[in-house]
Design a protein around this motif. Structure first.
Motif, mmCIF file in Angstrom:
data_model
loop_
_atom_site.group_PDB
_atom_site.id
_atom_site.type_symbol
_atom_site.label_atom_id
_atom_site.label_comp_id
_atom_site.label_asym_id
_atom_site.label_seq_id
_atom_site.Cartn_x
_atom_site.Cartn_y
_atom_site.Cartn_z
ATOM 1 N N GLY A 123 0.587 -1.231 -0.059
ATOM 2 C CA GLY A 123 0.114 0.013 -0.158
ATOM 3 C C GLY A 123 0.876 1.216 0.204
ATOM 4 N N ILE A 124 1.973 1.176 0.849
ATOM 5 C CA ILE A 124 2.938 2.397 0.659
ATOM 6 C C ILE A 124 3.541 2.577 -0.649
ATOM 7 C CG2 ILE A 124 5.143 3.256 1.686
ATOM 8 C CD1 ILE A 124 4.336 1.942 4.339
ATOM 9 N N CYS A 125 3.801 1.302 -1.185
ATOM 10 C CA CYS A 125 4.514 1.490 -2.661
ATOM 11 C C CYS A 125 3.683 2.101 -3.670
ATOM 12 C CB CYS A 125 4.884 0.136 -3.001
ATOM 13 S SG CYS A 125 6.434 -0.518 -2.232
ATOM 14 N N LEU A 126 2.180 1.754 -3.691
ATOM 15 C CA LEU A 126 1.079 2.191 -4.297
ATOM 16 C C LEU A 126 1.222 3.755 -4.232
ATOM 17 C CD1 LEU A 126 -0.810 2.136 -6.454
ATOM 18 C CD2 LEU A 126 -2.720 1.730 -4.388
ATOM 19 N N GLY A 167 6.850 -1.404 -9.259
ATOM 20 C CA GLY A 167 6.263 -0.170 -9.879
ATOM 21 C C GLY A 167 6.720 1.106 -9.208
ATOM 22 N N ALA A 168 7.105 1.099 -7.827
ATOM 23 C CA ALA A 168 7.515 2.282 -7.344
ATOM 24 C C ALA A 168 8.880 2.732 -7.491
ATOM 25 C CB ALA A 168 7.424 2.259 -5.677
ATOM 26 N N LEU A 169 9.812 1.625 -7.835
ATOM 27 C CA LEU A 169 11.103 1.794 -8.117
ATOM 28 C C LEU A 169 11.356 2.269 -9.599
ATOM 29 C CD1 LEU A 169 12.870 -1.514 -6.628
ATOM 30 C CD2 LEU A 169 13.120 0.912 -6.026
ATOM 31 N N MET A 171 8.866 3.946 -11.270
ATOM 32 C CA MET A 171 8.449 5.379 -11.512
ATOM 33 C C MET A 171 9.491 6.425 -10.734
ATOM 34 S SD MET A 171 5.551 6.275 -12.762
ATOM 35 C CE MET A 171 6.170 5.011 -13.900
ATOM 36 N N GLY A 172 10.308 5.945 -9.771
ATOM 37 C CA GLY A 172 11.410 6.618 -9.182
ATOM 38 C C GLY A 172 12.579 6.622 -10.367
ATOM 39 N N MET A 173 12.630 5.980 -11.039
ATOM 40 C CA MET A 173 13.734 5.872 -12.405
ATOM 41 C C MET A 173 13.213 6.763 -13.141
ATOM 42 S SD MET A 173 14.147 4.794 -15.572
ATOM 43 C CE MET A 173 13.043 3.403 -15.831
ATOM 44 N N LEU A 174 11.830 6.633 -13.677
ATOM 45 C CA LEU A 174 11.559 7.774 -14.757
ATOM 46 C C LEU A 174 11.659 9.222 -14.075
ATOM 47 C CD1 LEU A 174 8.298 6.554 -16.541
ATOM 48 C CD2 LEU A 174 10.434 6.945 -17.248
ATOM 49 N N LEU A 175 11.473 9.668 -12.991
ATOM 50 C CA LEU A 175 11.392 11.013 -12.300
ATOM 51 C C LEU A 175 12.750 11.144 -12.292
ATOM 52 C CD1 LEU A 175 9.821 13.331 -11.112
ATOM 53 C CD2 LEU A 175 10.021 12.215 -8.884
ATOM 54 N N ALA A 176 13.801 10.493 -11.888
ATOM 55 C CA ALA A 176 15.248 10.589 -11.666
ATOM 56 C C ALA A 176 15.694 10.947 -13.083
ATOM 57 C CB ALA A 176 16.075 9.430 -11.207
ATOM 58 N N TRP A 177 15.403 10.195 -14.361
ATOM 59 C CA TRP A 177 15.899 10.343 -15.353
ATOM 60 C C TRP A 177 15.318 11.928 -15.920
ATOM 61 C CZ3 TRP A 177 19.527 8.598 -18.845
ATOM 62 C CH2 TRP A 177 19.252 8.870 -20.197
ATOM 63 N N GLY A 178 14.071 12.016 -15.624
ATOM 64 C CA GLY A 178 13.368 13.157 -15.960
ATOM 65 C C GLY A 178 14.174 14.588 -15.389
ATOM 66 N N VAL A 187 20.627 3.830 -10.576
ATOM 67 C CA VAL A 187 20.575 2.790 -9.188
ATOM 68 C C VAL A 187 19.095 2.252 -9.228
ATOM 69 C CG1 VAL A 187 20.601 2.908 -6.754
ATOM 70 C CG2 VAL A 187 22.619 3.938 -8.004
ATOM 71 N N LEU A 188 18.121 3.010 -9.381
ATOM 72 C CA LEU A 188 16.833 2.685 -9.454
ATOM 73 C C LEU A 188 16.315 1.751 -10.474
ATOM 74 C CD1 LEU A 188 15.047 6.102 -8.403
ATOM 75 C CD2 LEU A 188 15.215 4.260 -6.833
ATOM 76 N N LEU A 189 16.817 1.864 -11.478
ATOM 77 C CA LEU A 189 16.654 0.789 -12.625
ATOM 78 C C LEU A 189 17.077 -0.403 -12.237
ATOM 79 C CD1 LEU A 189 15.641 0.152 -15.360
ATOM 80 C CD2 LEU A 189 17.728 0.947 -16.329
ATOM 81 N N GLY A 190 18.412 -0.499 -11.886
ATOM 82 C CA GLY A 190 19.114 -1.736 -11.284
ATOM 83 C C GLY A 190 18.306 -2.421 -10.511
ATOM 84 N N LEU A 191 17.715 -1.678 -9.431
ATOM 85 C CA LEU A 191 16.965 -2.171 -8.127
ATOM 86 C C LEU A 191 15.301 -2.650 -8.652
ATOM 87 C CD1 LEU A 191 17.540 0.263 -5.293
ATOM 88 C CD2 LEU A 191 18.604 -1.915 -5.372
ATOM 89 N N ALA A 192 14.921 -2.090 -9.643
ATOM 90 C CA ALA A 192 13.769 -2.290 -10.046
ATOM 91 C C ALA A 192 13.892 -3.835 -11.033
ATOM 92 C CB ALA A 192 13.273 -1.194 -11.056
#
Length: 440
Positions: A123-126, A167-169, A171-178, A187-192
């Protein structure tokens, strides 16, 4: 910062996101309510589980993967009982099982506690995923994140498996790239990728747009960070628990055609070639053909496509050609589908198809052995209407995205005078290589 620039306080910047966070929390709560019939004892009877549409992998895997007594990957269990997920998810399961064991003595009570704690995390991840998606979409399209927060298909599928972590990772990757934070994005992509394998498809999207813009340094930095992160996370298990670590990869390779896949339809109906050939080969070939088409589209389009558009097409291609298409895979695609083309009509049509599939799979399993409850379930033909409903509606969305790429004036995101809200270094970048320029 010049004297005329005023930095908006953090609280003021956070205020627009608060309603979305609250609605996402409501969606997470509704997803919990959907599974209450199982949570209160229905898991002990498969018929009850399916007729109440409340199945989840979380509760049974606590027992079936020996989480009550052993650690994932290091467990002394038969190979087919090892945890069949990448290491980040395995360790999430491990930590939550430790807490459940500390809180409860009885194993059944532990499993229920394991489910509850996992649901809290998911739920937190959502909520985090929705907030990140809203930030990715930008101020002009922030409310598009409601599709991820509370759409019926998301609520129904949220707690079947652990997909919301990836899913959270993502979206975090997309935001960091943006935001041009390439190391963080890597890092977030590797974790995802070490959580669920589907984010690997985003590497191809980044590569194609890099090829078109020649922005190689940010791409290579991101890939190096992603590869390094993946290695750091996986290496201890590869060295000290090789058999447990490789379970996911062996399982993915050897797994036969399964529920939700169009290949199941072809096999069931005995189609020549499509229903008789090796599914792994067919899947790889068909995915390769679709990816080649996406590459040609990306490099030949009159204007550079947006990153979210290519990510969506690549991910949809992966899902449509996969050997299995579980109900929770909708969680992978929703945020990317919305970011690619936030038009409510095709999205709503697809959501209806996902809802129908969610109901159909459990009703179909009721009629299959060992239950064979034909009085409660549905037959092959009815089930396959749901399978093809998803394929056709996603195909329609893909066609609209392709149309938007070929005719950028039809792209509702770019109509707001935006080039690429998540493009990062691709935003407003000049073309350095296209198929049109090669042909001149």
């Amino acid at each position: 910062m010049t004297s005329t620039q005023v930095r908006v306080p953090l609280m003021a910047r956070a205020v627009p996101f608060l309603p979305l966070g609250l609605i996402a929390a409501l969606g997470a709560t509704l997803a919990y309510v959907v599974r209450l019939p199982c949570r209160t004892g229905g898991w002990n009877d498969q018929v009850t589980t399916y007729t109440n549409f409340c199945y989840t992998d979380i509760y049974p895997l606590y027992f079936d993967r020996e989480l009550a007594t052993q650690n994932p990957y290091f467990a002394h269990v038969p190979f087919d009982k090892q945890v069949e997920y990448p290491v980040v998810l395995g360790e999430v399961m491990q930590v939550i099982s430790w807490i459940a064991r500390a809180l409860e003595v009885d194993k059944v009570a532990q499993a229920v506690r394991f489910y509850d704690l996992t649901v809290i995390l998911l739920g937190i991840c959502l909520v985090i995923g929705v907030l990140l998606m809203a930030a990715v979409a930008g101020p002009t399209r922030r409310w598009d994140a409601l599709w991820y927060a509370i759409s019926p298909a998301v609520v129904l599928a949220a707690y079947i498996n652990w997909d919301l972590v990836a899913g959270a990772l993502s979206m975090g990757m997309l935001l960091a790239w943006g935001r041009r934070r390439q190391v963080l994005a890597g890092v977030l992509l590797g974790l995802a990728i070490a959580t669920k394998f589907y984010p690997l498809m985003f590497v191809g999207a980044l590569f194609l747009l890099t090829l078109r813009t020649a922005r190689w340094r940010p791409f290579l930095v991101t890939m190096a960070a992603a590869a390094g992160t993946w290695i750091v996370v996986n290496a201890p298990f590869m060295i000290f628990a090789w058999e447990g670590w490789r379970r996911f990869y062996v399982f993915s390779q050897e797994r036969g055609v399964d529920w939700g896949s169009p290949w199941l339809f072809f096999q069931n109906k005995g189609w020549p070639i499509l229903g008789e050939s090796d599914v792994s080969t067919l899947g790889m070939v068909s995915l390769g053909v679709l990816c080649l088409g996406i590459a040609v589209l990306t490099l030949a389009a009159p204007r550079r496509p947006r990153l979210a558009q290519i990510c969506f097409l690549a991910l949809a291609a992966f899902m449509m050609t996969n050997k299995v298409w579980s109900p929770q895979f909708v969680l992978w695609l929703v945020p990317f589908a919305v970011l690619a083309r936030p038009n409510w009509k095709p999205l709503a049509l697809w959501q209806l198809a996902e809802i129908w599939y969610f109901a159909a799979i459990w009703l179909y399993l009721l009629s299959q052995p060992p239950l064979s409850r034909n009085d409660l379930g549905i037959g092959d033909d009815t089930y396959f209407t749901a399978v093809w409903g998803r394929i056709i509606t996603i195909g329609i969305m893909m066609a609209f995205v392709v149309r938007d790429i070929l005719r950028p004036d039809k792209d509702v995101v770019r109509q707001a005078d935006i080039d690429d809200q998540v493009g990062g270094v691709f935003d407003d970048a000049r073309d350095r290589f296209t198929l049109v320029s090669v042909g001149r």
